[in-house]
Design a protein around this motif. Structure first.
Motif, PDB file in Angstrom:
ATOM      1  N   SER A 204       0.813  -1.207   0.000  1.00  0.00           N
ATOM      2  CA  SER A 204       0.000   0.000   0.000  1.00  0.00           C
ATOM      3  C   SER A 204       0.845   1.254   0.000  1.00  0.00           C
ATOM      4  CB  SER A 204      -0.913   0.014   1.237  1.00  0.00           C
ATOM      5  OG  SER A 204      -1.766  -1.111   1.247  1.00  0.00           O
ATOM      6  N   PHE A 205       0.326   2.300  -0.634  1.00  0.00           N
ATOM      7  CA  PHE A 205       0.939   3.621  -0.607  1.00  0.00           C
ATOM      8  C   PHE A 205      -0.022   4.599   0.071  1.00  0.00           C
ATOM      9  CE2 PHE A 205       3.047   1.442  -4.045  1.00  0.00           C
ATOM     10  CZ  PHE A 205       4.372   1.860  -3.965  1.00  0.00           C
ATOM     11  N   HIS A 206       0.522   5.609   0.720  1.00  0.00           N
ATOM     12  CA  HIS A 206      -0.312   6.569   1.429  1.00  0.00           C
ATOM     13  C   HIS A 206       0.153   7.986   1.083  1.00  0.00           C
ATOM     14  CE1 HIS A 206      -1.924   3.313   3.904  1.00  0.00           C
ATOM     15  NE2 HIS A 206      -0.675   2.885   4.029  1.00  0.00           N
ATOM     16  N   THR A 207      -0.792   8.869   0.939  1.00  0.00           N
ATOM     17  CA  THR A 207      -0.455  10.260   0.681  1.00  0.00           C
ATOM     18  C   THR A 207      -0.321  10.998   2.010  1.00  0.00           C
ATOM     19  OG1 THR A 207      -2.731  11.108   0.642  1.00  0.00           O
ATOM     20  CG2 THR A 207      -1.864  10.127  -1.389  1.00  0.00           C
ATOM     21  N   ALA A 208       0.260  12.196   1.939  1.00  0.00           N
ATOM     22  CA  ALA A 208       0.404  13.000   3.155  1.00  0.00           C
ATOM     23  C   ALA A 208      -0.942  13.424   3.710  1.00  0.00           C
ATOM     24  CB  ALA A 208       1.250  14.237   2.848  1.00  0.00           C
ATOM     25  N   ASN A 209      -1.977  13.392   2.911  1.00  0.00           N
ATOM     26  CA  ASN A 209      -3.304  13.816   3.341  1.00  0.00           C
ATOM     27  C   ASN A 209      -4.144  12.685   3.901  1.00  0.00           C
ATOM     28  OD1 ASN A 209      -2.790  16.435   2.417  1.00  0.00           O
ATOM     29  ND2 ASN A 209      -3.427  15.882   0.336  1.00  0.00           N
ATOM     30  N   ALA A 210      -3.570  11.476   3.959  1.00  0.00           N
ATOM     31  CA  ALA A 210      -4.368  10.314   4.338  1.00  0.00           C
ATOM     32  C   ALA A 210      -4.912  10.418   5.750  1.00  0.00           C
ATOM     33  CB  ALA A 210      -3.522   9.043   4.206  1.00  0.00           C
TER      34      ALA A 210
ATOM     35  N   ARG B  30      -5.920  13.114   7.361  1.00  0.00           N
ATOM     36  CA  ARG B  30      -6.833  14.243   7.568  1.00  0.00           C
ATOM     37  C   ARG B  30      -8.279  13.793   7.592  1.00  0.00           C
ATOM     38  NH1 ARG B  30      -4.261  18.924   3.614  1.00  0.00           N
ATOM     39  NH2 ARG B  30      -2.220  19.028   4.588  1.00  0.00           N
TER      40      ARG B  30
END
Length: 271
Positions: free
Chosen positions: A263-269, A271
């Protein structure tokens, strides 16, 4: 070498085999008048497409049966007819393409392999593809829902098909999906696709009979109502298309196993 094909758009009355056969016979004559070598008819052209008709007694290929009048037209005109019907094959119920050709007995050549919705409780699916050669072109058979599966047309292409014939019956609202599927099957495999669509009751079938070239472009289409459209199919066009469109030559038999990366996650995950 070229072959002129006629794709038919017609309405079949559910359960009225005599009326439907009379119409098919007349349309064979119309196809011949346009110079056709082969005429393709819609799904369930003989019986009509209706669950009550499908559940009752079905036509067979007994000598002198329903097909005799169509055979007379074929013998008289020289046109080969591919006629789809619900069929009783010694107790096995199928949705089958019957080939009627001059001077030969009718042949139940192909049984629909991908059954749709209520068809699954009424019919036995086919277990093989079918193709034949006419004017140096190889024609593969399919019925309606078969064309929704890219692998079905791809298997025909691998077996040497130049033309993919499909007899169908599309419900209202299926226009976009119908046209996209047939154009895609043509482009994917560098072959002609010919569709013959049923009209009318009991489900307000929408027709849409057409011919697509090996680039997926519509080169012939019907008008409103009962109609016959013609197209000339060319082996030269197929060869030129496959030479330019490299998907056919560059096809790989296998792409290897999938390699999951997690899995990949964004910096906004969060919020």
């Amino acid at each position: 070498m070229t072959c002129r094909i006629a794709t038919i758009q017609m309405e079949a009355v559910p359960g009225d085999i005599d009326a439907n056969v009379a119409l098919i016979t007349r349309l064979v004559d119309d196809a011949a008048s346009g110079g056709a070598d082969l005429a393709l008819f819609p799904e369930a052209a003989v019986t009509g497409y209706d669950d009550r008709a499908f559940a009752g007694p079905l036509p067979e290929l007994r000598p002198g049966g329903w097909w005799a009048a169509v055979q007379d037209a074929v013998d008289r005109t020289g046109v080969i007819a591919v006629v789809n019907t619900a069929l009783d094959r010694e107790g096995c119920r199928t949705l089958s393409d019957v080939i009627l050709s001059p001077g030969r007995e009718p042949l139940a050549a192909y049984d629909k392999q991908h059954l749709h919705d209520s068809e699954r409780s009424l019919f036995t699916p086919g277990d093989h593809g079918t193709s034949f050669v006419l004017n140096d072109l190889r024609f593969a058979l399919s019925v309606c829902y078969d064309a929704n599966f890219p692998e079905h047309a791809a298997a025909a292409g691998r077996a040497g098909a130049d033309v993919y014939l499909n007899s169908g019956a599309y419900f209202p609202g299926g226009e976009h999906r119908r046209d996209l599927h047939y154009a895609a099957r043509a482009l994917d495999n560098g072959m002609y696709v010919v569709f013959s669509g049923l009209l009318g009751g009991p489900h307000a079938f929408i027709g849409g009979s057409a011919v697509f070239d090996p680039l997926g472009r519509r080169i012939a289409a019907v008008g409103e109502g009962e109609h016959v459209a013609f197209a000339d199919l060319s082996a030269e066009v197929i060869g030129e298309t496959r030479a330019r469109q490299r998907m056919w030559a560059d096809h790989r038999d296998g792409l290897g196993p999938d390699r999951p990366l997690g899995s990949f996650h964004t910096a906004n995950a969060a919020r």
